[in-house]
Design a protein around this motif. Structure first.
Motif, PDB file in Angstrom:
ATOM      1  N   VAL A 222       0.843  -1.198   0.000  1.00  0.00           N
ATOM      2  CA  VAL A 222       0.000   0.000   0.000  1.00  0.00           C
ATOM      3  C   VAL A 222       0.879   1.248   0.000  1.00  0.00           C
ATOM      4  O   VAL A 222       0.572   2.243  -0.672  1.00  0.00           O
ATOM      5  N   GLY A 223       1.993   1.201   0.714  1.00  0.00           N
ATOM      6  CA  GLY A 223       2.922   2.324   0.692  1.00  0.00           C
ATOM      7  C   GLY A 223       3.500   2.565  -0.690  1.00  0.00           C
ATOM      8  O   GLY A 223       3.669   3.719  -1.109  1.00  0.00           O
ATOM      9  N   PHE A 224       3.796   1.503  -1.401  1.00  0.00           N
ATOM     10  CA  PHE A 224       4.318   1.638  -2.766  1.00  0.00           C
ATOM     11  C   PHE A 224       3.279   2.305  -3.662  1.00  0.00           C
ATOM     12  O   PHE A 224       3.601   3.202  -4.456  1.00  0.00           O
ATOM     13  N   ALA A 225       2.012   1.888  -3.545  1.00  0.00           N
ATOM     14  CA  ALA A 225       0.950   2.508  -4.345  1.00  0.00           C
ATOM     15  C   ALA A 225       0.814   3.988  -3.987  1.00  0.00           C
ATOM     16  O   ALA A 225       0.613   4.835  -4.867  1.00  0.00           O
ATOM     17  N   GLY A 226       0.933   4.305  -2.700  1.00  0.00           N
ATOM     18  CA  GLY A 226       0.843   5.697  -2.289  1.00  0.00           C
ATOM     19  C   GLY A 226       1.951   6.538  -2.860  1.00  0.00           C
ATOM     20  O   GLY A 226       1.748   7.694  -3.253  1.00  0.00           O
ATOM     21  N   ARG A 227       3.138   5.960  -2.925  1.00  0.00           N
ATOM     22  CA  ARG A 227       4.277   6.683  -3.502  1.00  0.00           C
ATOM     23  C   ARG A 227       4.011   6.989  -4.982  1.00  0.00           C
ATOM     24  O   ARG A 227       4.361   8.086  -5.463  1.00  0.00           O
ATOM     25  N   MET A 228       3.403   6.061  -5.707  1.00  0.00           N
ATOM     26  CA  MET A 228       3.088   6.304  -7.113  1.00  0.00           C
ATOM     27  C   MET A 228       2.034   7.411  -7.246  1.00  0.00           C
ATOM     28  O   MET A 228       2.122   8.264  -8.147  1.00  0.00           O
ATOM     29  N   LEU A 229       1.039   7.408  -6.352  1.00  0.00           N
ATOM     30  CA  LEU A 229       0.001   8.430  -6.420  1.00  0.00           C
ATOM     31  C   LEU A 229       0.554   9.831  -6.166  1.00  0.00           C
ATOM     32  O   LEU A 229      -0.024  10.823  -6.601  1.00  0.00           O
TER      33      LEU A 229
END
Length: 233
Positions: A222-229
């Motif tokens: 989820v942190g990785f997805a947040g970084r992309m956002l």
């Protein structure tokens, strides 16, 4: 019986806890700079959490105390992450991108808000279901109706984010990189995955090593997805 106890108002513990959570979210709203990325998410989250309180007060949550407990456990995950950052402790990986990029001039308010809902739904909600099951002594299936109602409020949160933070018709241009970025994340898919994760974590509660590993991997993903956002545009 002491006089103060005899005439104390009978406030259900879950309702009192929800009031406490709302007070903490209001405190953040009052103290954070308006352009701060966490403040952007917090403003919208406050409005929707107040809506949850109003609905709880009108009887739309059919199991007394249950929805409040899930709401409280859910909100506490977010507040604990922000508090950890303030105190110099390491917050969960899902919240780190928003906390690290909260003042980046190249990140738009809409991105901050979506990164917050990504962390909160993708990670916090699954753990809040497990927290609530432990507190109430029930199974995830007993919370499914409440989970769905919280999910409906999250849809309201997503809609409010769009209404308040969408910069205008130019956002709809196919060439706008934010349009492509937003298309990579779906609240509906995140909700479905969260429910499956909550059930899996509950089933693994007697295998703490395995449950802990699954939780850590969820947090990181989820942190990785947040970084992309939060990719600066």
């Amino acid at each position: 019986m002491p006089h103060s106890e005899q005439f104390a108002p009978l406030v259900p513990p879950a309702a009192a806890a929800l009031d406490g959570v709302l007070a903490r979210i209001r405190d953040l709203d009052a103290t954070l700079p308006p352009r701060d990325g966490v403040a952007v998410f917090n403003r919208v989250y406050l409005a929707v959490t107040q809506e949850a309180e109003r609905r709880a007060g009108t009887g739309l949550f059919t199991t007394p105390g249950t929805a409040d407990t899930l709401d409280v456990r859910f909100a506490e995950r977010y507040l604990t992450a922000v508090d950890a950052d303030v105190r110099g402790r390491r917050p969960p990986a899902c919240w780190r991108p928003l906390l690290q990029f909260r003042r980046h001039p190249g990140v738009r308010p809409l991105q901050f808000a979506l990164a917050g809902i990504n962390a909160h739904v993708g990670h916090d909600l699954a753990l809040a279901v497990v927290d609530a099951c432990r507190s109430l002594g029930c199974e995830p299936a007993d919370l499914e109706d409440e989970f769905d109602r919280v999910g409906d409020l999250l849809v309201t949160l997503e809609e409010r984010i769009g209404e308040e933070l969408t910069p205008g018709p130019d956002l709809l241009r196919i060439a706008d990189p934010l349009t492509h970025l937003l298309g990579s994340w779906s609240l509906e898919r995140a909700r479905d995955a969260t429910w499956s994760t909550a059930r899996a974590l509950w089933a693994l509660r007697r295998l703490p090593d395995v449950a802990g590993e699954l939780t850590d991997r969820l947090d990181a993903a989820v942190g990785f997805a947040g970084r992309m956002l939060l990719t600066p545009l």
